[in-house]
Design an enzyme around this catalytic site. Structure first.
Site, PDB file in Angstrom:
ATOM      1  CG  LEU A 183      27.381   2.845  79.074  1.00 37.68           C
ATOM      2  CD1 LEU A 183      28.460   2.278  79.989  1.00 37.68           C
ATOM      3  CD2 LEU A 183      27.709   2.541  77.621  1.00 37.68           C
ATOM      4  CB  CYS A 184      20.232   3.362  80.007  1.00 37.11           C
ATOM      5  SG  CYS A 184      20.373   3.582  81.776  1.00 37.11           S
ATOM      6  CG  HIS A 185      20.029  -2.330  77.596  1.00 39.82           C
ATOM      7  ND1 HIS A 185      20.814  -2.407  78.739  1.00 39.82           N
ATOM      8  CD2 HIS A 185      20.604  -3.161  76.681  1.00 39.82           C
ATOM      9  CE1 HIS A 185      21.813  -3.246  78.519  1.00 39.82           C
ATOM     10  NE2 HIS A 185      21.713  -3.716  77.283  1.00 39.82           N
ATOM     11  CG  MET A 221      19.633   3.289  85.365  1.00 39.23           C
ATOM     12  SD  MET A 221      20.384   4.177  86.749  1.00 39.23           S
ATOM     13  CE  MET A 221      20.509   5.827  86.074  1.00 39.23           C
ATOM     14  CG  ASP A 236      12.211  25.622  84.634  1.00 42.34           C
ATOM     15  OD1 ASP A 236      13.092  26.464  84.359  1.00 42.34           O
ATOM     16  OD2 ASP A 236      11.149  25.509  83.980  1.00 42.34           O
TER      17      ASP A 236
END
Length: 267
Positions: A183-185, A221, A236
């Protein structure tokens, strides 16, 4: 007692349901019903001993809409004389809180911009917002342990430059935030910075990420995605040397711009 009430309610409906079945198919179905269930008079007497009144023909006593206050008052008055009313009182309290809960939840949901009026997820419409300069600063920590820390410090990990690769990964991650978080723009970032610093005090990597844009919604975000992806990349790059590496404290440290203006952790 509560099961008794339920049984009484069901009893009032059995003749209407079972009788047509009996006529259409056979008497066997009707005969298989527990004879105890069909003892309506006995159940009515139990209900009368608790509530002091006969149940109505449809199996219920009182109005169609339950008045919890009146029911609670009646149960409290019976508490001293009828031990079963104590259990009834606790059930009334539970049912009352259950009735009130939806209204409380609905009130809280009105504050969540990613939740629609009926509770479904939605992408927020920001078209009416003003374009402003927005920044966000986030951080996280990766605990390596002494052995891995020394290898990273000496740049002797098998995959190469741990901090350099993680830095590029964090910047790339920030630019992919809208693809990762549903739901991020999709924001046009004007700047992304990711810094990684080795901390010899606890053999960790301190990661800081900053994102900036001029737009209608914030970049919190993007900043947190940057440090998260950088931390995962450190893992990693180092996992061959140790699996006991942990990524912690992913959090927003500061943000500016927008309707809420300036915010900083601890202030």
């Amino acid at each position: 007692m509560f099961s008794t009430l339920r049984r009484a309610v069901l009893l009032r409906r059995y003749p209407a349901v079972i009788s047509p079945v009996k006529k259409a198919f056979s008497s066997k179905i009707y005969d298989e019903i527990d004879p105890q269930i069909m003892n309506i008079d006995e159940l009515n007497q139990e209900m009368k001993s608790i509530f002091g009144e006969e149940p109505s023909p449809d199996g219920f006593s009182g109005p169609a809409t339950m008045d919890f206050s009146e029911l609670k008052s009646k149960a409290e008055s019976l508490k001293s004389t009828n031990p079963e009313s104590s259990d009834l009182l606790s059930r009334i309290e539970y049912q009352k809180s259950s009735k009130e809960q939806p209204a409380l939840v609905a009130g809280d949901m009105s504050k969540l911009t990613h939740v629609g009026i009926s509770g479904e997820a939605q992408m927020v419409d920001v078209s009416s917002k003003d374009n402003t300069k927005r920044t966000a600063l986030a951080s996280c920590k990766v605990f390596l342990g002494k052995g891995v820390f020394d290898l990273v410090l000496a740049n002797q990990m098998g995959k190469g430059d741990v901090l350099g690769v993680a830095k590029i990964a964090g910047i790339s991650g920030a630019k992919q935030t809208s693809s990762l978080i549903p739901l991020c723009h999709n924001i046009s970032l004007t700047h992304v910075r990711v810094d990684l610093r080795l901390n010899p005090e606890d053999f960790s990597v301190d990661i800081e990420g900053e994102a900036s844009c001029t737009g209608k919604t914030g970049v919190e975000m993007e900043a947190m995605t940057a440090v998260s992806v950088a931390g995962l990349t450190v893992y990693d790059m180092c996992k061959a040397a140790s699996k006991d590496i942990s990524i912690t404290d992913v959090r927003l440290e500061r943000k500016t711009g927008g309707k809420s203006g300036y915010w900083s952790r601890g202030e």
